[in-house]
Design a protein around this motif. Structure first.
Motif, PDB file in Angstrom:
ATOM      1  N   LYS A 241       0.831  -1.201   0.000  1.00  0.00           N
ATOM      2  CA  LYS A 241       0.000   0.000   0.000  1.00  0.00           C
ATOM      3  C   LYS A 241       0.869   1.256   0.000  1.00  0.00           C
ATOM      4  O   LYS A 241       0.601   2.215  -0.725  1.00  0.00           O
ATOM      5  N   HIS A 242       1.909   1.249   0.807  1.00  0.00           N
ATOM      6  CA  HIS A 242       2.813   2.409   0.861  1.00  0.00           C
ATOM      7  C   HIS A 242       3.437   2.676  -0.511  1.00  0.00           C
ATOM      8  O   HIS A 242       3.441   3.809  -0.984  1.00  0.00           O
ATOM      9  N   LYS A 243       3.961   1.624  -1.132  1.00  0.00           N
ATOM     10  CA  LYS A 243       4.622   1.810  -2.432  1.00  0.00           C
ATOM     11  C   LYS A 243       3.628   2.321  -3.478  1.00  0.00           C
ATOM     12  O   LYS A 243       3.982   3.147  -4.327  1.00  0.00           O
TER      13      LYS A 243
ATOM     14  N   GLU B  51       1.472   6.895  -6.666  1.00  0.00           N
ATOM     15  CA  GLU B  51       0.382   7.816  -6.982  1.00  0.00           C
ATOM     16  C   GLU B  51       0.843   9.276  -6.892  1.00  0.00           C
ATOM     17  O   GLU B  51       0.462  10.101  -7.734  1.00  0.00           O
ATOM     18  N   LEU B  52       1.662   9.596  -5.899  1.00  0.00           N
ATOM     19  CA  LEU B  52       2.189  10.972  -5.797  1.00  0.00           C
ATOM     20  C   LEU B  52       3.042  11.319  -7.010  1.00  0.00           C
ATOM     21  O   LEU B  52       2.945  12.419  -7.553  1.00  0.00           O
ATOM     22  N   ILE B  53       3.861  10.380  -7.436  1.00  0.00           N
ATOM     23  CA  ILE B  53       4.703  10.604  -8.616  1.00  0.00           C
ATOM     24  C   ILE B  53       3.818  10.720  -9.862  1.00  0.00           C
ATOM     25  O   ILE B  53       4.009  11.608 -10.692  1.00  0.00           O
ATOM     26  N   TYR B  54       2.829   9.829  -9.974  1.00  0.00           N
ATOM     27  CA  TYR B  54       1.930   9.844 -11.128  1.00  0.00           C
ATOM     28  C   TYR B  54       1.199  11.181 -11.264  1.00  0.00           C
ATOM     29  O   TYR B  54       0.999  11.671 -12.380  1.00  0.00           O
TER      30      TYR B  54
ATOM     31  N   GLU C 290      13.426   3.487  -6.391  1.00  0.00           N
ATOM     32  CA  GLU C 290      13.680   2.319  -5.545  1.00  0.00           C
ATOM     33  C   GLU C 290      15.145   1.882  -5.644  1.00  0.00           C
ATOM     34  O   GLU C 290      15.748   1.501  -4.644  1.00  0.00           O
ATOM     35  N   GLY C 291      15.692   1.936  -6.846  1.00  0.00           N
ATOM     36  CA  GLY C 291      17.104   1.596  -7.021  1.00  0.00           C
ATOM     37  C   GLY C 291      18.007   2.536  -6.237  1.00  0.00           C
ATOM     38  O   GLY C 291      18.992   2.108  -5.622  1.00  0.00           O
TER      39      GLY C 291
END
Length: 192
Positions: free
Chosen positions: A126-128, A133-136, A161-162
């Motif tokens: 859910k967090h990821k 969604e914020l980035i989108y 993430e990397g």
């Protein structure tokens, strides 16, 4: 939320993040927080419930910090680039609200609890998705095609993430800044 419940959550969250969830016992959380065992079990029926509460709190803290960071600049391209500047500050432990950098709390928790159907794993996923969604929201400002917006969001999330993992595992605390030209090229490839 009661003061003692919040104290338990914050104490456990900090200890879990610093030492690992399995390495920290309930008695250690109680000792560090100064809260009685009876009070702990009044609020949480198990350690797993306390873990879920720490994940929810860390999610709230991270989302608030990340969203505020993105809002410091113009929405869209500038915000997407600024996300990596914000990550750079986090990696270098310069962001007070995020504390000392020890990787992603959610990746760390997922590594300890790999059960796909557990509530702990569900909170991590859910967090990821919330971060995505914020980035989108910023990607869709600059991409006119939903397909391109989803592709670009996925690429930015994978790079993010990397960076999070490289900063921890390889101790390359400058990795987010190193990725700024890469993100810029990626945005240009999508006509932004």
């Amino acid at each position: 939320m009661s003061v003692k419940k919040k104290l338990l959550i914050n104490t456990a969250m900090n200890m879990f993040y610093k030492h690992g969830i399995h390495a920290v016992g309930i008695n250690e959380v109680l000792k560090e927080s100064g809260v009685a065992k009876k009070t702990l079990y009044h609020h949480f029926k198990s350690k797993d419930q306390l873990i879920v509460a720490t994940l929810i709190q860390r999610d709230k803290n991270f989302i608030e910090w990340f969203d505020n960071s993105l809002m410091e600049v113009t929405p869209g391209k500038a915000a997407l680039l600024h996300a990596f500047t914000a990550l750079d500050s986090w990696f270098k432990s310069e962001t007070e609200s995020m504390g000392e950098y020890r990787g992603c709390f959610f990746v760390n928790a997922s590594a300890e609890f790999n059960g796909k159907n557990s509530e702990i794993s569900a909170q991590c996923r859910k967090h990821k998705l919330q971060v995505r969604e914020l980035i989108y929201l910023h990607v869709k400002i600059i991409c006119h095609s939903t397909s391109n917006a989803n592709e670009l969001t996925d690429a930015i999330c994978v790079i993010k993430e990397g960076c999070i993992n490289t900063a921890l595992v390889q101790q390359d605390l400058n990795i987010a800044k190193k990725m700024l030209p890469v993100i810029n090229k990626l945005l240009l490839a999508y006509g932004v």
